[in-house]
Design an enzyme around this catalytic site. Structure first.
Site, short mmCIF file in Angstrom:
data_model
loop_
_atom_site.label_atom_id
_atom_site.label_comp_id
_atom_site.label_asym_id
_atom_site.label_seq_id
_atom_site.Cartn_x
_atom_site.Cartn_y
_atom_site.Cartn_z
N GLU A 78 28.76 63.90 46.76
CA GLU A 78 28.20 62.86 45.89
C GLU A 78 26.87 63.27 45.26
O GLU A 78 25.99 62.44 45.04
CB GLU A 78 28.02 61.56 46.68
CG GLU A 78 29.35 61.01 47.22
CD GLU A 78 29.20 59.60 47.78
OE1 GLU A 78 29.75 58.66 47.17
OE2 GLU A 78 28.53 59.44 48.82
N HIS A 97 20.59 58.08 49.18
CA HIS A 97 21.86 57.34 49.20
C HIS A 97 22.25 57.14 50.66
O HIS A 97 22.27 58.10 51.43
CB HIS A 97 22.95 58.10 48.46
CG HIS A 97 24.32 57.51 48.71
ND1 HIS A 97 24.63 56.20 48.35
CD2 HIS A 97 25.43 57.99 49.32
CE1 HIS A 97 25.87 55.93 48.71
NE2 HIS A 97 26.38 57.00 49.30
N HIS A 99 24.29 54.33 53.88
CA HIS A 99 25.22 53.27 54.27
C HIS A 99 24.58 52.47 55.40
O HIS A 99 25.20 52.22 56.42
CB HIS A 99 26.53 53.86 54.80
CG HIS A 99 27.12 54.96 53.98
ND1 HIS A 99 27.73 56.08 54.53
CD2 HIS A 99 27.20 55.13 52.63
CE1 HIS A 99 28.15 56.88 53.57
NE2 HIS A 99 27.84 56.33 52.41
N HIS A 167 30.42 50.14 49.79
CA HIS A 167 30.06 51.55 49.98
C HIS A 167 28.69 51.75 50.61
O HIS A 167 28.58 52.41 51.65
CB HIS A 167 30.10 52.26 48.61
CG HIS A 167 29.89 53.73 48.67
ND1 HIS A 167 30.36 54.61 47.73
CD2 HIS A 167 29.25 54.52 49.56
CE1 HIS A 167 30.01 55.86 48.04
NE2 HIS A 167 29.34 55.82 49.15
#
Lengths: 264, 264, 264, 264
Positions: A78, A97, A99, A167
């Site tokens: 990603e 980024h 989660h 996501h």
């Protein structure tokens, strides 16, 4: 602060491990920074859990997310999340980024994430949502294609965090320290938001408070205090911290008088 | 108990680290105590995460929250929270300001925090709320100005803890040990209150029970037991605890008979 | 299994520390056992957080909760909880009183605690409630007087755990190992019960399942497996566990073939 | 990847300890794998908490769950869970049975467990439920008899995880690494599902996303990243991890320039 590439790789590796140590990153997710000498490049680890990232794992990428040097190591799928944001936002110099377990419930439920205490003002006044389905239909949910990264960067717009439906989230900052502060405290804010919701009523900061408190907490003082704190906690977790003047078993009788030495 | 300044700095530094180790303080917040020899002064660390505070970080302040000695180190921005309470309450000798994850949901939702078990009786019979907006409109939410600290002290009144809307809480005690006990157990109480709420019904202690149980638990016996417990846990966390008579792998066969030595 | 007093003190001290290490006990609460040679006595630590209890802290008490030997050390205020149960229940040989964070919400809300998975069947078919207010009006909530202990023992009746309104729980067992198993797994059951409740519907074990599963799980096999597990975890927490055949960094390539040595 | 029996026992023991270290297994539950050289056998530890399993604990069983070599050590009572699945599913080479705290609330409430983020797509498109009561009436809830194991395998069908009412879950995988990934991430998914539910609305992945994301995340890259991460975390927990280039107290000044050595 002008730092060289070696220093940048050291700092970025530590930031990866610090944010992981604070429970925001697990096996997946990544932290990157813009190249200190070339705004057309960014630094990112090879594919590895953030908790394990070392300076020698850090590679250089163009803003098109191509590795600058030929390499056969596995790369993060990603990368474009970061490259596209660095392209769209010249003032952004670090991106994360993740989660995070406290933020994902908002990504899953669609509930609006709001700043609920002063440290959560770092969310900024608006938290946009991005749903891959809108533009791309059914996907793996992984943001791997340039057009997906570009779509996400458009959703982020001028804001500082974007939630990604089903996501996770992507956070931006003007420095690595600010990015780290925002990443951790928006996750803390989300956890408190959920708990307050169970008590029945959430009254957030208003836009003026959000702006004022966000500004205050991203000043050098607060950011430095948290940065030192997370750094020491990382050293403790990695077994490389030496206690200042360690004490043995907690004294039951007050210590006797002794000369105080100024020690810093 | 009469202690000297050196002992006080040692104890206060430990109290900061103990309360942090129990999860009530993170990068922000602070614990202070009134100067053991001069009621017109109080002791507070320079600006540093409580988990990291050492005796040499402890400085002296007037009740106007001015540093007694000239200094160029960074100071906590919210000193006035402590100074104003020491001015208003002669019997208070220790104060903690925190953003405990279990208490903040009450600060965010406005739900009334009540004592729900005997150890939570240390909340006292009333838990006042303070909202900076009422007197000051939109602010950074940081209590930095003398008038803000004075407003908060008025809200605390004769009580022992005040919730600060969208911010955290401030706790007072007549001794550092009592302050620590109250700080930790009001946070534990808040966590249980939230869980009981999810089960559907919260029936708190009544005012008489609150008074009786609060008194009982702040007697020397219970406070000493918890103080020893948190001290040892801090030593374990800092790697300076030596197990009494450590045992190797848990024995599968009962140990053979041996002479018992009275060791304490 | 016949053990002598020294072995009993060692085991009981470890049980205190094990149950604390599993998060069921904090600064308060206690674990006791009936004297291995004299059913008219029981063993209990002096007043100290369970996590810190050592064999030399263990004292002997009559069933009237008087210390057998004269002593000036501080004793637990709630000894009568244990003494009264040992008087009322000849088959009970171990008792734990705790304020477990997962069970207290039931004590606070009055919601009925039910066995929701097979390991929770150790609750038994009925979980009685005891509210000090019923007989004693407003109190400190501390069970310190003989009549209060006797009232609690009456509420426990023939059952294995009693919830104490606004206070905590008391658990009984026929052996120290069974008491430990029941104490930990009823707490785990309570945590799951709360989570299932938030999902909307709790369907518990029926009485026959509760009896069958409770019996099965308190057989020597399951109890021994959990006992070893908690013992090793305690040793790890206390720094006295030596890994069997420790491995260095996780191998990326499969290990080469080697002779297997039977090592136990 | 062809491995020999010694390597398999080492890997399987580590997988037991890794999944325990990630909080999915406690004193109970087990992880097994099909024998690397004989599809009619599987490998399973003797009865022991998964966190403690060592290579020398691993025994060989027929698919009827009989120990291949005569032994007097205690065996897991629920072996048939594994044996029956290996019989029914030739492509399955690893199985885990657990009572994960995040998944049990679904087993207790009957709420449908859905994939709520991309890593939870490893649940597969359907999560069947098995209730022992349907076929067997009131039982101990332990799956000990061959007919009970066969019933559970029928409920699992062609899927990858089956929830067991009032008991726990059983997970299958084509390799030990895939089984581990699925076991951990379905548990993480369940925890997020519960939190999103408290926020009011859960919108899961649709079937196409579930298939696409499930496939993506079970590719070698993601599985290898998580496998390395959990392995290192296990070594850290067991005290056998050596930090790469450990740093002392977090540097306040940037490090001086130094030659970068490629170290991996």
């Amino acid at each position: 602060m002008s730092i060289n590439l070696t220093q940048a790789r050291e700092l970025l590796a530590r930031a990866n491990r610090m944010i992981a140590n604070e429970g925001v990153l697990d096996a997946f997710g990544h932290v990157t920074m813009r190249h200190p000498a070339d705004p057309k490049r960014y630094l990112m680890s090879r594919s590895r859990a953030p908790e394990l990232v070392q300076p020698e794992d850090i590679l250089e990428f163009t803003l098109d997310s191509q590795s600058v040097k030929p390499t056969d190591v596995r790369l993060y799928g990603e990368r474009v999340i970061h490259g596209c944001i660095y392209q769209a936002r010249p003032e952004v110099n670090a991106v994360c980024h993740h989660h995070a377990p406290s933020i994902l419930p908002f990504c899953i439920s669609g509930a609006e994430l709001k700043p609920v205490y002063h440290l959560g003002a770092t969310l900024g006044e608006k938290v946009p949502f991005w749903d891959a389905r809108d533009e791309f239909g059914d996907t793996t949910l992984i943001v791997a294609k340039p057009e997906e990264g570009a779509s996400l960067a458009r959703a982020l717009g001028p804001h500082w965090i974007v939630l990604m439906r089903r996501h996770g989230a992507t956070v931006a900052g003007t420095t690595l320290e600010e990015l780290t502060f925002r990443t951790v405290y928006t996750a803390r804010n989300a956890a408190l938001h959920i708990q307050a919701h169970t008590l029945g009523h959430v009254s957030p900061l208003n836009p003026a408070e959000t702006r004022l408190a966000g500004e205050y907490n991203l000043r050098p003082g607060p950011v430095a205090r948290a940065w030192e704190y997370w750094n020491v906690r990382l050293d403790k977790a990695e077994g490389t911290w030496r206690s200042q003047k360690p004490k043995a078993i907690a004294p039951k009788k007050p210590a006797t008088k002794r000369k105080t030495k100024r020690r810093r």
